[in-house]
Every structure is written in C-alpha cells, then in structure tokens.
Design an enzyme around this catalytic site. Sequence first.
Site, mmCIF file in Angstrom:
data_model
loop_
_atom_site.group_PDB
_atom_site.id
_atom_site.type_symbol
_atom_site.label_atom_id
_atom_site.label_comp_id
_atom_site.label_asym_id
_atom_site.label_seq_id
_atom_site.Cartn_x
_atom_site.Cartn_y
_atom_site.Cartn_z
ATOM 1 N N LYS A 88 0.767 -1.069 0.010
ATOM 2 C CA LYS A 88 0.055 -0.066 -0.012
ATOM 3 C C LYS A 88 0.858 1.312 0.005
ATOM 4 O O LYS A 88 2.066 1.220 0.343
ATOM 5 C CB LYS A 88 -0.928 -0.044 1.217
ATOM 6 C CG LYS A 88 -0.118 -0.020 2.520
ATOM 7 C CD LYS A 88 -1.170 -0.318 3.629
ATOM 8 C CE LYS A 88 -0.817 -0.512 5.015
ATOM 9 N NZ LYS A 88 -1.364 -1.137 6.018
ATOM 10 N N TYR A 122 12.364 31.242 6.624
ATOM 11 C CA TYR A 122 11.198 32.033 7.062
ATOM 12 C C TYR A 122 11.028 32.299 8.500
ATOM 13 O O TYR A 122 11.177 31.578 9.381
ATOM 14 C CB TYR A 122 9.892 31.201 6.416
ATOM 15 C CG TYR A 122 9.764 31.231 5.003
ATOM 16 C CD1 TYR A 122 9.709 32.560 4.239
ATOM 17 C CD2 TYR A 122 9.522 30.012 4.383
ATOM 18 C CE1 TYR A 122 9.696 32.409 3.139
ATOM 19 C CE2 TYR A 122 9.560 30.027 2.965
ATOM 20 C CZ TYR A 122 9.319 31.329 2.483
ATOM 21 O OH TYR A 122 9.216 31.408 0.991
HETATM 22 C C1 LIG Z 1 -0.602 -1.860 6.638
HETATM 23 C C2 LIG Z 1 -0.897 -3.263 7.206
HETATM 24 C C3 LIG Z 1 -0.246 -4.508 7.380
HETATM 25 C C4 LIG Z 1 1.550 -4.411 7.520
HETATM 26 O O1 LIG Z 1 1.810 -4.083 8.532
HETATM 27 P P1 LIG Z 1 3.408 -3.990 8.887
HETATM 28 O O2 LIG Z 1 3.647 -3.409 10.308
HETATM 29 O O3 LIG Z 1 4.132 -2.834 7.963
HETATM 30 O O4 LIG Z 1 4.124 -5.153 8.585
HETATM 31 C C5 LIG Z 1 -0.554 -5.573 7.844
HETATM 32 N N1 LIG Z 1 -1.921 -5.837 7.845
HETATM 33 C C6 LIG Z 1 -2.870 -4.779 7.693
HETATM 34 C C7 LIG Z 1 -4.215 -4.993 8.185
HETATM 35 C C8 LIG Z 1 -2.414 -3.407 7.385
HETATM 36 O O5 LIG Z 1 -3.180 -2.575 7.383
#
Ligand SMILES: *Cc1c(COP(=O)(O)O)cnc(C)c1O
Length: 369
Positions: A38, A264
């Site tokens: 993702k 700034y």
């Molecule tokens: C993002 C996510 C993961 C991955 O988690 P990590 O800590 O990055 O390994 C796994 N399961 C779900 C449901 C997630 O939303």
Amino acid sequence: MPKATETVLEIDLGALVHNYHYLRSKLKAETKFLGVIKAFAYGSDAVKVAQKLIALGVDYLAVAYVKEGIVLRDAGIKTPILVLHPQQANFDELIERCLEPSLYSPKVLKEFLETAKKHNQTNYPIHLKFNTGLNRLGFWENDVDFIKEQLGGRAEIKVKSVFSHLAASDDQTEAAFTKTQISSFERIVKEVDEKLGYTPFRHLLNTSGILNYPEAQYDMVRSGIGLYGFGNAPEIDSELKPVATLKTIISQIHNIEPNESVGYNRAFTSEGYKTTATLPLGHADGIGRQYGNGKACVSVNGQKAPIIGNVCMDMIMIDITGIDCKEGDEVIVFGKNPSAEEFAAGADTISYELLTGISQRVKRSFLGT
Ligand SMILES: *Cc1c(COP(=O)(O)O)cnc(C)c1O
C-alpha cells in the site's frame, strides 16, 4: 552507489530481497506470505516492488484502496491482491479488475453482495476482517451469525480467508493484550468454520507479529515495514537493510555572521559564525515542518548536519559549520545513516510516516533488478 546530482529516492531491490529472505526464515515453509505494498510500497514504487516480490514467490499482495490495486493490474500483475480498506463506491471496479476485498462490517458485506450479484459473480473471493481489539475496522465476534445468514444459500461470494490485525505486536509490554487478541481470533475462526461449513485460510500477523508471535502465523502473514527494512526494534533493524535512501545535493552554501537569521520567520538565529547549506528538498517532498529547527539531522560527507530554521516548501537549510563540503556535494537525508527510523524519531514520528510521506515529486531510481 552513484552519487546524487538532484533529489532522488534510491530504491535498493537487493535490500528488498534480503529482507524478504530474513522474514521468510522466521516462518514455516508452508506459511503463505502476503507483501503489503500500500501507499506506493511504503513510499518506494508499488509496481517495481510487486514484481520483485512475485519473483521471490510471494503468494499475495495487499493495498489499502481499490485505485492502488488498479495500478498493479494495469502493470500486468496477476497475483491475488487483497484490498484492505475498499469503499462501496469502488466495488464495481474492484470486481472488474479481480481485486479481493476485505469486508469488515455488516453494511459493506451487504453492499458487496449486491454488487457481486449485479455482476453475475459466483464464488467471488472475499476476506472477512474481524476486530479483535484494535477497534479500527472489522466485524465483531457476534456478527458471525449475521454473516452466516447473509451468505447461507448465496453463491455470489466465497470467503477465502478470515483475518484480524494486532494492535501492539511491536510492544512487549502489551504481550498480555496481544495474547487476548490471538485467543479471540482463534475463537472467531473456529466459529466461522462451523457456521460456514468450510475452512477459509487464516492470517493475523504483520511484521512485528512475525518477529514476536510466530506461533500465531496460521496460514499466511502480512508484512510491510519489514520488507522495507524496519522491524520496530533496534536488534531487528540491524538484521534488515533499508530499501529506500533519500539523497539530495547542496545547492548553495552561505556564510552567516553572528546574529543573522536563516529562513522564514527568522526561526534560526546564529550565535556565532556559521556555514549553512541549502538543499533542494522541502515539505512538498515529504520532509515536513516537524523536522525543522534542529529536530532532524542529515549526513554530509559522513557528518551530521542539523536542519535549521523552518522547513520551506522546496528547500531546507542545514548547519554545515566545520564540515568539509562544497556546493554540489551529495547529502544523505536518510538511508543507512541516519536511518529513516532515526530521522523520524527526531520529530517524534515513525519510519512508516516518513517513508510513505515522500511525495511523488521526488524522482525514484532503482538499484538491482
Ligand atoms: C499495513 C498493514 C499491514 C502491514 O503492517 P507492517 O507493520 O507494515 O508489517 C498488515 N496488515 C494490515 C491490516 C495492515 O493495514
């Protein structure tokens, strides 16, 4: 590694391979592996990372939203893709692109059933997400009867897996809580199997879960951050390799007199003679204002240089007093040293936020094939 001549996020696919093998070594050979890609594969490049993970033999991929899954399908990726947080507005496209939804509430289950019917689907693969204590997304344990009632005698969809997500898998002080999540998950899957009359596969663990609760690996694990080189613990981080290195260069050097200000709102004022460097990178690239005013340091020719003053949209200024460097020299914002975790910690955040926040304006380059 080539020296940077502009701001670039270097993606080391060799490091991804290393991290995958490390995580795999913690698992039983038969446990399936889902690569979480993702948010542009945690800020890197979802398609490139997906292709590499597929070559390594991952069983599944996951994204948060349908539009992220469509990008992967457009790139020709055929691996099953779990969409963790789909919305009804995208269900048509989800089905057209053979993406597999996580269904997490009575409302979305009903809506999805309707869409699957409209598309004349039979046995469309779906995944049931249960809430076991994170209290974010998921059916409640007592929704199993409702699920059974909805699915009984309906051929449109088929439950491929049942899963849940741990709230504090990285925190040993919450081990007792995590164990209650594991037991309620066990109760739920047993009940689902009984009531559905078949056995969907099961998964619970994210990266820290793999490392701290391997006994709960069930049929599959879902790893994101570990693949990108972070294990939420220093002793794990030292075993992993960071996939992303953010590099930039020195655009200009300034010699500042005592009591002059930089940036700034004159947020930095110099006590003595200082040398500062301006870098072509700012909050629009994902280095937010929280990293300014001394909170985070970058590395210039191996030496630590703090970000001074306020972070601008397209620039940051650093203090390079006493560091041997010149205009055009490479600067490491994060990578091996400082790591994204260290850089993020300076501003009270975590590697996940820093990595996923690197904006699409930053060029990506790849090491390894
Ligand atoms: C993002 C996510 C993961 C991955 O988690 P990590 O800590 O990055 O390994 C796994 N399961 C779900 C449901 C997630 O939303």
